[in-house]
Write an enzyme that holds these catalytic residues in place. Sequence first.
Site, PDB file in Angstrom:
ATOM      1  CG  LEU A  43      -2.014  -1.077   1.234  1.00  0.00           C
ATOM      2  CD1 LEU A  43      -2.772  -1.055   2.560  1.00  0.00           C
ATOM      3  CD2 LEU A  43      -3.000  -0.865   0.074  1.00  0.00           C
ATOM      4  N   GLY A  44       0.258   2.398  -0.244  1.00  0.00           N
ATOM      5  CA  GLY A  44       1.015   3.662  -0.217  1.00  0.00           C
ATOM      6  C   GLY A  44       1.086   4.352  -1.563  1.00  0.00           C
ATOM      7  CE  LYS A  56      10.987  14.707  -2.155  1.00  0.00           C
ATOM      8  NZ  LYS A  56       9.974  14.635  -3.220  1.00  0.00           N
ATOM      9  N   GLY A 183      12.654  20.268 -16.860  1.00  0.00           N
ATOM     10  CA  GLY A 183      13.182  21.026 -15.714  1.00  0.00           C
ATOM     11  C   GLY A 183      12.115  21.302 -14.687  1.00  0.00           C
ATOM     12  N   GLY A 184      11.240  20.320 -14.448  1.00  0.00           N
ATOM     13  CA  GLY A 184      10.250  20.447 -13.371  1.00  0.00           C
ATOM     14  C   GLY A 184      10.843  19.883 -12.085  1.00  0.00           C
ATOM     15  N   GLY A 274       6.224  15.142 -17.149  1.00  0.00           N
ATOM     16  CA  GLY A 274       4.855  15.257 -16.639  1.00  0.00           C
ATOM     17  C   GLY A 274       4.251  13.902 -16.343  1.00  0.00           C
ATOM     18  CG  ASP A 315      -1.607  12.582  -8.528  1.00  0.00           C
ATOM     19  OD1 ASP A 315      -1.755  13.436  -7.639  1.00  0.00           O
ATOM     20  OD2 ASP A 315      -0.493  12.096  -8.827  1.00  0.00           O
ATOM     21  CG  HIS A 447      17.159  35.026  17.914  1.00  0.00           C
ATOM     22  ND1 HIS A 447      17.369  35.488  16.626  1.00  0.00           N
ATOM     23  CD2 HIS A 447      18.345  35.142  18.571  1.00  0.00           C
ATOM     24  CE1 HIS A 447      18.630  35.900  16.515  1.00  0.00           C
ATOM     25  NE2 HIS A 447      19.244  35.698  17.683  1.00  0.00           N
TER      26      HIS A 447
END
Length: 474
Positions: A43-44, A56, A183-184, A274, A315, A447
């Site tokens: 799954l996923g 990533k 170049g996306g 794409g 999508d 900070h």
Amino acid sequence: MADVREVQLLVIGGGPGGYPAALHAADHGLKVALVDDDAAGKLGGVCLNRGCIPSKALLHVAKLLNEARDAAEWGLTFKTPEIDLEKLRNYVQQKVVGKLTGGIGQLTKGRGVEVIKGHATFTDAHTVAIPGGESIRFKNCIIATGSVPAIPKPWQIGNDRIMDSTAALLLPDIPQKMLVIGGGYIGLEIGSVYAALGAKITVVEALDTILAPVDRDLVVPLEKKLRQQFEAIFTGTKIEGLSAESGGIVAKMAGAEFEGGRSEKFDCVLVSVGRRPNFANLGLEQAGVKQDERGFITVDKQRRTNVPHIQAIGDIAGEPGLAHKATAEARVAVEALLGEPSEWSPRAIPAVIFTDPEIAWAGLTQQQAEAQQVPHEVLKFPWAASGRAVSIARTEGVTKLLVDPASKRMLGAGLCGAGAGEMIAEAVLAIEMGAVARDLVESIHPHPTLSETVMEAAELAYGAATHMAKPTKR
Ligand code: FAD
């Protein structure tokens, strides 16, 4: 006779749209079945198996390699790292992807969601067939079948040196020379990984700029860095043909930079031009579900298709093709089918490019504001004025906010810099809550952090930012 199973809700597709929809519906007491056709039975969807997560994990490795190289400037010299590709592949596939997909298996089990492995094809508006003879009858259905990489026909020459993102993320080897077409964000992210691992990367982009939808001032710091890391970036350049020649792929390019065109041989090619909606053998016509001219399923604000008991998310239901958009739609779709007054009307869908530096934006971009003639004021804070950015040697970044000139209400935000993807969430919240710049100014930021750049950019709405020279003319 085929077995017929009856469920209240059938979810087709186990990606970041489908599995959260199934979990959410099960949490509300619905009898849910989730069908997914992943070849490995995991799954996923694209995100976990061949998209967001493996890319990533590899970008994290790339960042480490680059930082180790850059550290020489601070007096730390590491030996050239040895890359054990098989170990790296196993780490990504088993320790990262495997762990997360296994986790989703546990979650579905814990919620009593019935997971069915196989490809679903509608046979009518209340039934799907699964190969092997099983049929599932449903009261409601959510389609979340996602998208697949688009490779133009002429480039499909049956050579595995021409890869899509799925193949490239499996790290078949580290080529000496790699061509990235497009170049996306996907091309640039994967190109960055291979560059860090030692490949010479050439990017070819047909448009006049890489990352065309992103405001140019956010792209500039990244492009500067990529031009150092990559062999070449050719914009305004088209690929006129790809052909297989001994030990490589020859690309014919045409663009303003090459008079009479140019041919160059690469060890392999990544095509990242794409993605297209995935409705392969889904049988939408049998269900009577309509698509638009680009193949996306048309949906209303409750993510209902023209067949009201069938919804679509992720999508397959339109752009942007992002995992968090799919997951957010899942909640709306389930709430709507439960009869709650839920609708899809986000003010800001964040987008992040996980290169180094990262680029992140949400809400209105400056390009959009100008094209749509939306009155706006641009507030820009350069990271060279951030104590945190100086202390971690990342002063190339920029934080920019778009506010309404009269009310100072937040319209959009964009960042380029280290960790921009984490920081954009504050802007999303501000835009969704209808915050004005003053709200950001008065929210005390810790900070020294890069998040202070958001607060200081907001200060510019009222004249000056503490750590910037006061603008003489605004
Ligand atoms: P998908 O994730 O595509 O899942 C659909 C599932 O349905 C698949 O498992 C598919 O096999 C299955 N399926 C299809 N048809 C059927 C059928 N008829 N029967 C049964 N099962 C079926 N997005 C981000 O937000 N952040 C990122 O950093 C990011 N990085 C990306 C990097 C890469 C390289 C790629 C390719 C994509 C990336 N994306 C990222 C995009 C993200 O992966 C998609 O937006 C997201 O996966 C879409 O989710 P989905 O649920 O709509 O569909």
